[in-house]
Design an enzyme around this catalytic site. Structure first.
Site: not given
Length: 1084
Positions: A85, A399, A784
């Site tokens: 950091c 799905d 596509d």
């Protein structure tokens, strides 16, 4: 998240996060991972303990693991700040003072100068409090998470990852490999802190300085050394030996360094002896076509004017279609890759691999239509791919929320622990077990290990047992219980209603979720089923792919994505490396949106009756497009750059911004005004990459401020725009800025599960640019084509990669009806794109899409409309034979020359295409035949269905039902007949032409020998149509000539109606002829 932690299901809007499956042995709350196993990220030693037994924490801001000696060295001789950091180290109790400590407000502890056994508990508590604050990633009121099935909470499920900010990516995310826990020696605070003197010219590993800040310090020195080495190579290399004197290196090592800097791929141009004649014939054919059409238009057939006009319109349309198809193939190219150079540059043996991580997506919906065994083979081939295991993650999208898919994937994960080490040990191909064991080849070829035969037999037996278990699951899933499916622990399966269920995530492999039988780690395997609720638009496959983009970005964030259908397995285990030869290339990688592999198929009949292989498209058209701006995306076997899917613009060079050859020839080059246009072009490029070059930050950074932003209001507005673009997930937004992949270092692992469930919720995409400008684009069933077109329109290029061994293989429908329905779906998607705002005819005119590439995309969306003139042209021979008329008038010898030259040019163009592409003449002829079959059936239905769907909102589906099947055998599916409306038009065309041939021959027999001359032209025309429809005729007849009666009835009825209408109306006989014939009859 550990693979053994069970499935996580939840809904963001309902504020639910529940583990639905867990072992009963883990009762009680799961403790947080102990911090006493941390390893120093500078020297590799253990961090150590304080005198009170607490873990030593050097930095109170980020708790970056650094041991006490490295901490003291950094404060005394280093940059006095944390390597991660960059916050200045504060002095801990017992540490000697250094310059700058006087500015701190801490109280002096002179009495405890060398007793630093106190005070760390407070620092540790502070770090834990900061972690709790960072877990609040959204500005919502945090409600307690509901308890899990067995009464456990989800906190601490994902162990803390060790970030590596110096490389701007982490090779392993929260699902990555865990560090081994070492014993922690007691660090005596009374011993003096050793001061390390480091010579950068030596191996840093000898000092234990292998990464992080030390890399940054000696990076410049290494670059100078490499430049000096190159200079010395040219100065001291002798012609004989090639060794370099005075460098300590031999010529072989320098050759390896030189090879590593070579391009990892190259373009292999088509030989000019093949390409030049091809282009010359195209130009000649274009000229001949112009003269031919000029003759046809200026020489009408007066006694058959309707037939002539129809034929001329069809021929003009065919000429335009040929132009759209031909000119994108003007500059075809081949490519070859150099995997050894990729290994030398990014994957050296004995060193940590520098290859970028890849997330592989597998999509499936209905396991009863897409067999789980096929999906399992695809997953197994992915898990055993030749790529670093910590760089590969496999995400399976279910799905259909089917428990059968989930259980089959669980069995696959267990079998993978045996299959993956077997594949890698013996280097077998392919690595899908079903297809490996089915090979009819000598499997002992090139195998040298004596144990191979024994292990192969044992593995085959294991796989057969695995198949039995999968088949048992399939048999069990045939009938769903009334109460729904129940899991092994008695919990109801959350996906019992596939249209209304929460999001589900299960990590089967990865991190500490089980090793293979050899004790090695396996790639990550993650099951994902996105949330579905009534009233939401889910966008089918495109929506599922976008959900995978987001969940993978949260969990692993691979720099590249590769998607395959569930039936497309890795036939080449080095496919990912083949893609990386282009994606990680420093020259073309930054502007490459995807690498497309050709589709190859198994299980197709020897003669490929219905052109399932699509050889002409993949081996001719795609090579031609690769020479323009790259191939179109075909939906599977494609490796994507994440940044391209996020809607960012590519990094283009001045050469890329140069106008194309057509613009150059008409208006000249931009080089004359280079000075004036450079500022504008640089400004456009900067605007295009603005978002992608913003420093990595998350919601915590917004509250504290980010370096480089002076106005906090501007920063908040920028964050708002990012949320509007990507959605309200700070973790995902932060991941989008990691161009080389990996989890952002500032990400809190404890929140990743909740974020993963959040980003797959059904309402996440509302009011965002998902599906519009980001990810897979919505609006067509062929998402596509649309997705690839949007990327090319932004200026990205794509690559066509054809390795000697096909990268992927899949299955194709060899049955006639299934094949026609597949073509119908593709054609319907093209019609939807044509009628949308993304039509290539009017979209994307920003100068980044090359004209020939636009022609290629226009051809992909207008080809279904060719079905209308095609079916009209195929019926013309029958009408000519029935009416004794012809579409061509009597022609002279000069006019006949144009007809002959046109046929010769068409034939010559095809022969030259086959010559440079390597396609066989049989494949070319099968493609021509199916072009007519599909054009007279599926394409025609797609035009009307698309018009009804887009313009009238009527969605018409053509279903397929099985009618008859022959006995089992090789390619038995080829002879199965399934009734569909798509069969009626081509059957009608066939019968009409057969009737026409019979009528024409009968008329010639009755009229004498003088009528045979004109008949030959008409017969040739009709036989040409029947020859193209011959595979369709064989498909109708089947193996035993069993054609359903309904097909014959409909076809004969339509053919009879057309024939009777033409005979009754007789439009091609003038009234004077009719009158003459009548008078002749009276007088006679």
């Amino acid at each position: 998240m550990e693979a053994s932690a069970g499935m996580v299901a939840g809904s963001h809007k309902r504020n639910e996060l529940v583990r639905i499956r867990h072992d009963s042995s883990d009762s009680g709350s799961k403790p947080l991972k102990s911090l006493n196993g941390q390893i120093c990220q500078i020297c590799g030693d253990t961090v150590g303990l304080t005198a009170t037994g607490d873990v030593f924490v050097a930095c109170n801001e980020c708790a970056f693991p650094v041991c006490r000696p490295c901490y003291e060295y950094e404060r005394k001789d280093g940059n006095q700040s944390c390597p991660q950091c960059k916050t200045r180290y504060k002095r801990h109790r017992g540490s000697p003072r250094v310059e700058g400590d006087e500015d701190e407000d801490d109280s002096d502890d002179i009495e405890n100068e060398f007793n630093y056994a106190q005070g760390k508990a407070k620092a540790r508590r502070q770090w834990e409090d900061d972690a709790d604050l960072s877990s609040s990633s959204r500005r919502e009121s945090q409600q307690p998470i509901p308890l899990l099935t067995n009464g456990q909470t989800m906190s601490g499920e994902i162990p803390c990852a060790t970030p590596d900010t110096q490389s701007v990516r982490t090779t392993s995310g929260p699902l990555g490999p865990s560090e081994k826990v070492h014993s922690l020696p007691y660090v005596d605070p009374r011993q003096p802190v050793p001061v390390r003197i480091v010579d950068p010219s030596k191996d840093l590993n000898s000092y234990g300085l292998g990464n992080v800040d030390w890399k940054e310090r000696v990076e410049g020195w290494k670059l100078k050394q490499e430049k000096n080495m190159v200079q010395m190579t040219g100065r001291y290399t002798e012609g004989k030996g090639g060794d370099v004197e005075g460098t300590g290196s031999n010529g072989e090592e320098l050759q390896m360094v030189d090879d590593a800097r070579q391009p990892m791929s190259r373009v292999v141009p088509i030989p000019s002896s093949q390409l030049t004649p091809y282009r010359v014939v195209i130009i000649l054919r274009l000229i001949i076509l112009g003269f031919f059409l000029q003759y046809r238009v200026t020489h009408p057939v007066k006694d058959a004017y309707p037939l002539w006009l129809t034929s001329v319109i069809c021929e003009i349309w065919f000429a335009l279609s040929w132009l759209l198809d031909q000119f994108p193939k003007w500059s075809p190219i081949n490519r070859e890759t150099y995997l050894e150079r990729l290994a030398l540059r990014y994957d050296r043996e004995g060193e940590p691999s520098q290859l970028d991580p890849v997330d592989v997506f597998v999509s499936t919906v209905d396991p009863l239509k897409e067999p789980p065994l096929v999906t399992a083979n695809t997953v197994l081939s992915i898990l055993s791919v030749d790529y670093p295991v910590d760089k590969v993650s496999c995400y399976v999208s279910d799905d259909g929320s089917a428990m059968l898919t989930f259980e089959a994937l669980s069995e696959t994960a267990e079998f993978a622990k045996k299959w993956v080490p077997f594949c890698k040990k013996h280097n077998i191909e392919p690595r899908a077990p079903e297809f490996y064991f089915a090979q009819k080849i000598d499997y002992l070829k090139d195998k040298i290990q004596p144990s191979f035969v024994k292990e192969r037999r044992a593995m085959k037996r294991e796989y057969e047992e695995f198949k039995v278990r999968i088949n048992a699951l399939v048999a069990k899933a045939q009938k769903m219980p009334e109460e729904g499916w129940t899991m092994q622990d008695g919990t109801a399966w959350p996906g019992n209603n596939p249209r209304d269920h929460p999001g589900m995530i299960q990590v089967f492999l990865g991190h500490s979720g089980g090793l293979d039988t050899d004790g090695n780690e396996l790639p990550r395997l993650v099951y994902v089923s996105r949330e579905k609720r009534p009233g939401f638009q889910h966008h089918k496959k495109a929506g599922a792919m976008n959900a995978l983009i987001r969940v993978s970005a949260v969990l692993t964030n691979g720099a590249y994505l590769l998607n395959v259908d569930c039936d497309h397995y890795f036939n080449n285990s080095k496919a990912l490396k083949e893609a990386m030869c282009f994606m990680m290339d420093p020259v073309i990688g930054k502007k490459t949106c995807y690498v497309q592999f050709p589709q190859r198929f198994d299980g197709i009949d020897l003669h490929d009756r219905y052109a399932n292989r699509n050889i002409v498209f993949f081996d001719i058209n795609m090579k031609g497009q690769d020479g323009v701006q790259g191939p179109v995306y075909v939906g599977t076997g494609c490796c994507f750059n994440r940044q391209a899917l996020y809607g960012y613009d590519p990094v283009l060079t001045e050469e890329d911004l140069e106008p194309n050859i057509i613009v150059k020839s008409c208006w000249g080059s931009r080089k004359k005004g280079k000075g004036g246009n450079k500022k504008y072009s640089d400004k456009k490029k900067a605007m295009g990459r603005t978002e992608s070059t913003v420093p990595i930050f998350n919601m915590e950074d917004i509250e504290e401020g980010v370096e480089g932003y002076d106005d906090e209001r501007t920063l908040l507005m920028s964050q708002k725009s990012l949320e509007k673009r990507f959605g309200q997930s700070p973790v995902f937004i932060a991941a989008t800025f990691m161009e080389q992949g990996g989890i952002p270092p500032s990400t809190n692992p404890a929140t990743l599960l909740k974020e993963a469930i959040h980003v797959i919720s059904c309402g996440y995409e509302d009011k965002t640019e998902w599906g519009k400008e980001i990810g897979w684009i919505y609006g067509s069933v062929t998402e596509d084509i649309l997705t690839g077109f949007k990327m090319h329109a932004r200026g990205w290029i794509s690559i066509y990669c054809m390795p000697p061994r096909p990268a992927f293989k899949g299955s194709a429908p060899i049955n006639l009806s299934d094949r026609l329905n597949q073509v119908l779906r593709w054609a319907l998607g093209s019609i939807e794109i044509f009628l949308s705002r993304h039509c290539p005819l009017w979209y994307g005119y920003n100068g980044k899409l090359k004209p020939l590439m636009r022609l290629a995309y226009i051809n992909t969306i207008v080809y279904p409309f060719t079905s209308i003139p095609l079916i009209a042209y195929c019926t013309l021979p029958a009408f000519c034979l029935l009416t004794n008329k012809f579409i061509i008038p009597e022609i002279s010898n000069f006019a006949s020359m144009w007809f002959i030259l046109l046929f010769v040019s068409i034939f010559t163009t095809s022969i030259l295409e086959l010559r440079w592409s390597g396609v066989s003449i049989e494949d070319w002829w099968r493609n021509e035949q199916f072009w007519v079959i599909g054009g007279t059936s599926a394409h025609l239905f797609a035009v009307f269905q698309g018009l009804l769907k887009v313009l009238a909102g009527i969605d018409t589906n053509f279903t397929v039902t099985s009618k008859a099947s022959d006995e089992d055998g090789d390619f038995a599916e080829l002879y199965v007949f399934k009734w569909t409306s798509l069969l009626i038009p081509p059957t009608t065309v066939l019968i009409v032409n057969l009737v026409g041939i019979v009528a024409g021959v009968s008329y010639a027999i009755n009229s004498g020998y003088q009528s045979w001359g004109p008949l030959f032209g008409k017969l040739f025309f009709a036989i040409w149509v029947i020859a193209h429809l011959y595979p369709f005729l064989k498909g109708l007849l089947g193996r035993q000539n069993r054609t359903p009666t309904i097909v014959i009835v409909w076809s004969v009825l339509l053919a009879s109606i057309f024939s009777l209408l033409w005979v009754r109306i007789d439009p091609f006989t003038s009234d004077s002829n009719k009158l003459t014939n009548g008078q002749c009859g009276i007088n006679c």
